[in-house]
Design a protein around this motif. Structure first.
Motif, PDB file in Angstrom:
ATOM      1  N   PHE A  33      18.714 138.475 -73.087  1.00  0.00           N
ATOM      2  CA  PHE A  33      18.459 137.779 -74.347  1.00  0.00           C
ATOM      3  C   PHE A  33      19.544 138.086 -75.382  1.00  0.00           C
ATOM      4  CE2 PHE A  33      13.955 137.448 -72.875  1.00  0.00           C
ATOM      5  CZ  PHE A  33      13.857 136.063 -72.970  1.00  0.00           C
ATOM      6  N   ARG A  34      20.133 139.278 -75.300  1.00  0.00           N
ATOM      7  CA  ARG A  34      21.217 139.631 -76.217  1.00  0.00           C
ATOM      8  C   ARG A  34      22.390 138.678 -76.048  1.00  0.00           C
ATOM      9  NH1 ARG A  34      21.913 144.761 -74.689  1.00  0.00           N
ATOM     10  NH2 ARG A  34      20.330 145.398 -76.189  1.00  0.00           N
ATOM     11  N   TYR A  35      22.772 138.439 -74.803  1.00  0.00           N
ATOM     12  CA  TYR A  35      23.864 137.496 -74.553  1.00  0.00           C
ATOM     13  C   TYR A  35      23.457 136.092 -74.993  1.00  0.00           C
ATOM     14  CZ  TYR A  35      27.126 134.356 -72.397  1.00  0.00           C
ATOM     15  OH  TYR A  35      28.028 133.343 -72.214  1.00  0.00           O
ATOM     16  N   GLN A  36      22.210 135.716 -74.759  1.00  0.00           N
ATOM     17  CA  GLN A  36      21.747 134.379 -75.142  1.00  0.00           C
ATOM     18  C   GLN A  36      21.878 134.175 -76.648  1.00  0.00           C
ATOM     19  OE1 GLN A  36      18.043 132.947 -73.374  1.00  0.00           O
ATOM     20  NE2 GLN A  36      17.402 132.169 -75.381  1.00  0.00           N
ATOM     21  N   GLU A  37      21.469 135.176 -77.441  1.00  0.00           N
ATOM     22  CA  GLU A  37      21.619 135.096 -78.896  1.00  0.00           C
ATOM     23  C   GLU A  37      23.074 134.891 -79.276  1.00  0.00           C
ATOM     24  OE1 GLU A  37      20.026 138.602 -80.618  1.00  0.00           O
ATOM     25  OE2 GLU A  37      17.946 138.082 -80.220  1.00  0.00           O
ATOM     26  N   ALA A  38      23.950 135.683 -78.660  1.00  0.00           N
ATOM     27  CA  ALA A  38      25.376 135.589 -78.985  1.00  0.00           C
ATOM     28  C   ALA A  38      25.924 134.212 -78.616  1.00  0.00           C
ATOM     29  CB  ALA A  38      26.159 136.683 -78.251  1.00  0.00           C
ATOM     30  N   LEU A  39      25.523 133.693 -77.463  1.00  0.00           N
ATOM     31  CA  LEU A  39      26.041 132.396 -77.024  1.00  0.00           C
ATOM     32  C   LEU A  39      25.571 131.272 -77.944  1.00  0.00           C
ATOM     33  CD1 LEU A  39      27.637 130.848 -74.843  1.00  0.00           C
ATOM     34  CD2 LEU A  39      25.449 130.481 -73.668  1.00  0.00           C
ATOM     35  N   VAL A  40      24.299 131.292 -78.344  1.00  0.00           N
ATOM     36  CA  VAL A  40      23.786 130.246 -79.231  1.00  0.00           C
ATOM     37  C   VAL A  40      24.536 130.266 -80.563  1.00  0.00           C
ATOM     38  CG1 VAL A  40      21.769 129.513 -80.563  1.00  0.00           C
ATOM     39  CG2 VAL A  40      21.509 130.126 -78.163  1.00  0.00           C
ATOM     40  N   LEU A  41      24.705 131.462 -81.133  1.00  0.00           N
ATOM     41  CA  LEU A  41      25.422 131.579 -82.407  1.00  0.00           C
ATOM     42  C   LEU A  41      26.868 131.108 -82.287  1.00  0.00           C
ATOM     43  CD1 LEU A  41      24.228 135.000 -83.852  1.00  0.00           C
ATOM     44  CD2 LEU A  41      23.887 132.752 -84.846  1.00  0.00           C
ATOM     45  N   GLN A  42      27.545 131.585 -81.269  1.00  0.00           N
ATOM     46  CA  GLN A  42      28.958 131.254 -81.126  1.00  0.00           C
ATOM     47  C   GLN A  42      29.153 129.775 -80.776  1.00  0.00           C
ATOM     48  OE1 GLN A  42      31.400 133.112 -82.072  1.00  0.00           O
ATOM     49  NE2 GLN A  42      30.083 134.856 -82.519  1.00  0.00           N
ATOM     50  N   THR A  43      28.203 129.176 -80.074  1.00  0.00           N
ATOM     51  CA  THR A  43      28.305 127.747 -79.788  1.00  0.00           C
ATOM     52  C   THR A  43      28.165 126.931 -81.069  1.00  0.00           C
ATOM     53  OG1 THR A  43      27.388 128.077 -77.566  1.00  0.00           O
ATOM     54  CG2 THR A  43      27.326 125.839 -78.445  1.00  0.00           C
ATOM     55  N   ALA A  44      27.235 127.339 -81.931  1.00  0.00           N
ATOM     56  CA  ALA A  44      27.084 126.648 -83.217  1.00  0.00           C
ATOM     57  C   ALA A  44      28.367 126.737 -84.036  1.00  0.00           C
ATOM     58  CB  ALA A  44      25.916 127.251 -83.994  1.00  0.00           C
ATOM     59  N   LEU A  45      28.984 127.917 -84.050  1.00  0.00           N
ATOM     60  CA  LEU A  45      30.228 128.102 -84.806  1.00  0.00           C
ATOM     61  C   LEU A  45      31.378 127.318 -84.185  1.00  0.00           C
ATOM     62  CD1 LEU A  45      29.823 131.924 -85.433  1.00  0.00           C
ATOM     63  CD2 LEU A  45      29.782 130.165 -87.191  1.00  0.00           C
ATOM     64  N   ALA A  46      31.484 127.354 -82.861  1.00  0.00           N
ATOM     65  CA  ALA A  46      32.563 126.631 -82.178  1.00  0.00           C
ATOM     66  C   ALA A  46      32.438 125.132 -82.409  1.00  0.00           C
ATOM     67  CB  ALA A  46      32.536 126.942 -80.679  1.00  0.00           C
TER      68      ALA A  46
END
Length: 737
Positions: A228-241
């Motif tokens: 879930f830690r990686y999932q949080e990071a991926l969702v955030l970084q996808t929104a920023l990208a």
């Protein structure tokens, strides 16, 4: 897309499954209304009954959950303010162990009633040390049934959930169990793309929910947390990208440098040499402004590192290219300081069209709410006609009546003071999408920049210009010695007798209830809920100082946000001229105020301010080549957790080191929301201090996903997760640059 499975996590909680009353409790107490919100309400800890850690082996300075039995509980009155301290001594729940630990509760009346000798409970908090003893301060706790040791060995780990007065951890656990039992697990959409999950050997989302809420052993829960830690990071970084790609696709007017223009003339007339950092950042801004897509850059730097000069050079480049620049400041005091500083720095270049002004010079105008109607009308006319190349103002710039001839660059000073709506209101005044530069003197750790400002280019100034004197900072603990306050005023008098000046900062203006809404106190640090000491106000301190013998004959001024603007301007002018020797103020002097002769800063009730704000305030002194001293006055006991912040500020003047410490002490708060003092974070497992490598990996993955599939048509589950995790408020926060 027609074949997409239904989004079961988005379904509302079913009263038939969870229970009608329980659904009501979850909504009112925790704001949980959907299946996804419930399953994403993760445990904050686990009680591993099979192998509790002995008290003697608990780590220092870390968040822990322990099971122990109360040995004694004694209360005593606090020396410096109303209320009591409860000291609870607990011991290992095992006759073969001798470890003990002290727990301190400030005004812990409920704990006094519940934590009586012999009671067994689970305690959660951050371990500390006081007088050589291991401690927990204001720990959260749950009372436990007194089961036998043999039965405990058979139990699985017990999840401990973030709860409230309206619902217990046990009730949340029961509700989540019912939700898990009723799920059609095959229909759960997994936000992590299959190829990434296979590469990193992540368990699927169904297994992750089961193992994080109902682990057979604690190790299962940790494996699920990793996923879930990686999932949080991926969702955030996808929104920023995605936001970054959208920005790059927008068109803006190119503002390239012009030979022989105002910028070249300005540089040639500078009486000093730019630092290497200012030159590098200046080149970055010049290239951004010359591009055909809008600049979105964050400029951060230490107090006094020369950010305003770098921004001014960017403004001149835009003016040379036919555009205008607007500088948005959070307070009238700061806006006026910027106007005076920029006008003085530009000299004849700011007197275009005036007698003695440069032939091709520009005009600088100030626009604030307190100006007279005639002054405002003239400033608005200069902005609309294009006669003013630089328009400096407060929220008054956002008025619908304010128009620009060709707004090419927006500079936002102290960006954390402004919301997205205000920035967008100013952007809307440009005929084409303007370039944007946001500045902050609150250094941002690299991992926070990647997490929150990932859609912005970040420039950093670390060098301080020559002439900045060292600042010594000391904590003045009145709890240890109440008489030290008289020494503070004697020390202030010594500085004044030496020809210097003194700032005294208080956390509030007066006794009015509305003080908490004052712009002067916008960042007050709340601290633990029990911390309710009476705050010192500017008004009462000013009155009491007139009776302090050390202040006899000293000219004292008062400054705060509710004064008449003319009175504020006059007070600042008198302080600038040394007609006022000691200034009692709120945090209205936090940024931008520049009085080189001020060498002593006294901050009253310093524990009520955050680390970054204390660092900002301290930056007002030592600006004229004379050594500075900052005194952090507090009435809190040495063991109080807020004293740790004061000790951190006293230990270093490195803003980046302090920003890192600030993040650690706040427990990151809500990185994506407005919370400034801890609380429940939108990031459940991703800690930007500890998990830089996870953030960097997710950032790289997100950039590759968005480059290949900007609309996420091939990854609908990830798109769905953006909607689920990033509500409108959090999406807006990502735009705050």
């Amino acid at each position: 897309m027609e074949n997409r499975r239904p989004a079961e996590l988005a379904s509302p909680l079913d009263p038939e499954v969870i229970g009608k009353q329980r659904v009501k409790e979850l909504g009112s107490a925790l704001g949980i209304h959907s299946v996804g919100q419930l399953l994403n309400h993760f445990p904050r800890a686990y009680l591993d009954h099979r192998a509790p850690t002995p008290l003697s082996e608990l780590p220092l300075g870390e968040e822990v959950t322990l099971i122990a039995r109360v040995q004694s509980a004694n209360d005593r009155r606090m020396r410096t303010r109303k209320g009591m301290l409860l000291d609870v001594v607990v011991t290992d729940d095992d006759a073969g162990r001798l470890g003990t630990m002290h727990l301190t509760f400030f005004n812990g009346y409920t704990a006094k009633r519940e934590l009586t000798p012999g009671v067994r409970a689970a305690f959660t908090g951050k371990t500390g040390s006081y007088r050589g003893q291991l401690t927990l301060t204001n720990p959260r706790y749950s009372l436990l049934h007194d089961d036998g040791a043999a039965d405990l060995e058979l139990l699985k780990p017990t999840p401990v959930y973030p709860a409230s007065e309206g619902i217990t951890s046990e009730s949340i656990q029961e509700s989540i169990g019912k939700a898990l039992d009723s799920l059609v697990h095959s229909q759960l959409n997994d936000p992590i793309p299959f190829e990434i999950a296979r590469r990193d050997k992540f368990m699927n989302i169904t297994q992750a929910y089961e193992m994080i809420h109902r682990p057979k052993q604690v190790e299962d829960a940790y494996r699920a947390q990793h996923r879930f830690r990686y999932q949080e990071a991926l969702v955030l970084q996808t929104a920023l990208a995605r936001r970054r790609v959208q920005t790059l696709a927008e068109e803006a007017t190119s503002r390239p440098p012009r030979a022989g223009g105002l910028l070249e003339q300005f540089d040639a007339a500078l009486p000093f040499t730019l630092t290497d950092g200012q030159l590098v950042v200046g080149e970055q801004l010049a290239n951004d402004l010359a591009a055909a897509h809008p600049m979105n850059r964050l400029l951060q730097g230490e107090v006094g590192s020369g950010k305003t000069l770098v921004a001014l050079r960017a403004m001149l480049q835009v003016i040379d290219a036919g555009g205008q620049a607007a500088l948005l400041a959070p307070t009238e005091v700061l806006a006026a300081q910027h106007f005076q500083s920029i006008t003085r720095t530009l000299g004849p270049l700011a007197e275009g069209g005036m007698l003695g002004g440069a032939v091709d010079g520009t005009r600088v105008v100030l626009l604030t709410g307190s100006m007279s109607t005639a002054q405002r009308r003239q400033a608005m006319l200069d902005a609309a006609s294009g006669d003013a190349g630089i328009v400096i103002g407060t929220h008054a710039l956002l008025s619908e009546n304010v128009q620009f001839f060709d707004l090419g660059l927006i500079v936002v000073d102290e960006q954390h003071r402004f919301g997205v709506e205000q920035r967008d209101a100013l952007r809307a005044k440009a005929s084409a999408i303007p370039h944007v530069l946001v500045m902050t003197a609150t250094p941002i750790p690299r991992t926070v920049a990647m997490t929150v400002f990932g859609d912005l280019d970040v420039s950093t100034l670390t060098e301080l210009p020559a002439g900045r004197a060292p600042i010594a900072t000391h904590v003045v603990g009145l709890s240890e010695n109440p008489r030290w306050i008289s020494r503070v005023w004697t020390r202030a008098r010594e500085e004044i007798d030496a020809g210097r000046q003194v700032y005294v900062v208080c956390p509030k203006i007066g006794d009015a209830q509305s003080d908490s809404d004052s712009p002067d106190a916008v960042e007050l640090y709340e601290g633990p809920p029990a911390n309710k000491q009476q705050l010192t106000s500017v008004v009462e301190l000013f009155e009491s100082l007139t009776e302090v013998p050390a202040m006899d004959g000293v000219s004292i001024g008062v400054l705060h946000g509710r004064l008449d603007p003319a009175e504020k301007s006059e007070t600042m002018a008198r302080f600038n001229e040394n007609a006022v020797s000691l200034l009692v103020s709120t945090t209205v002097i936090e940024v931008g105020v520049d009085v080189p002769n001020a060498t002593l800063m006294v901050i009253i009730d310093a524990d009520r301010f955050g680390i970054s704000q204390l660092h900002q305030l301290r930056g007002r002194i030592g600006r004229g080549g004379h050594p500075g001293t900052c005194l952090l006055v507090t009435g809190l006991e040495p063991e109080h957790p807020s004293r740790e912040r004061l000790d951190a500020v006293a230990s270093t003047t490195d803003g980046f080191e302090l920003s890192q410490k600030d993040l650690e002490l706040r427990r990151e708060g809500d990185i994506l929301g407005a919370s400034q003092s801890g609380g429940r974070s939108a990031l459940r497992f991703l800690k930007v201090i500890q998990h830089a490598s996870v953030i960097e990996k997710a950032r790289k993955d997100a950039q590759e996903l968005i480059e290949a599939d900007p609309a996420l048509t091939e990854h609908p589950e990830l798109e769905e997760a953006l909607d689920l995790y990033l509500n409108e408020e959090k999406e807006a926060f990502l735009e705050r640059g």
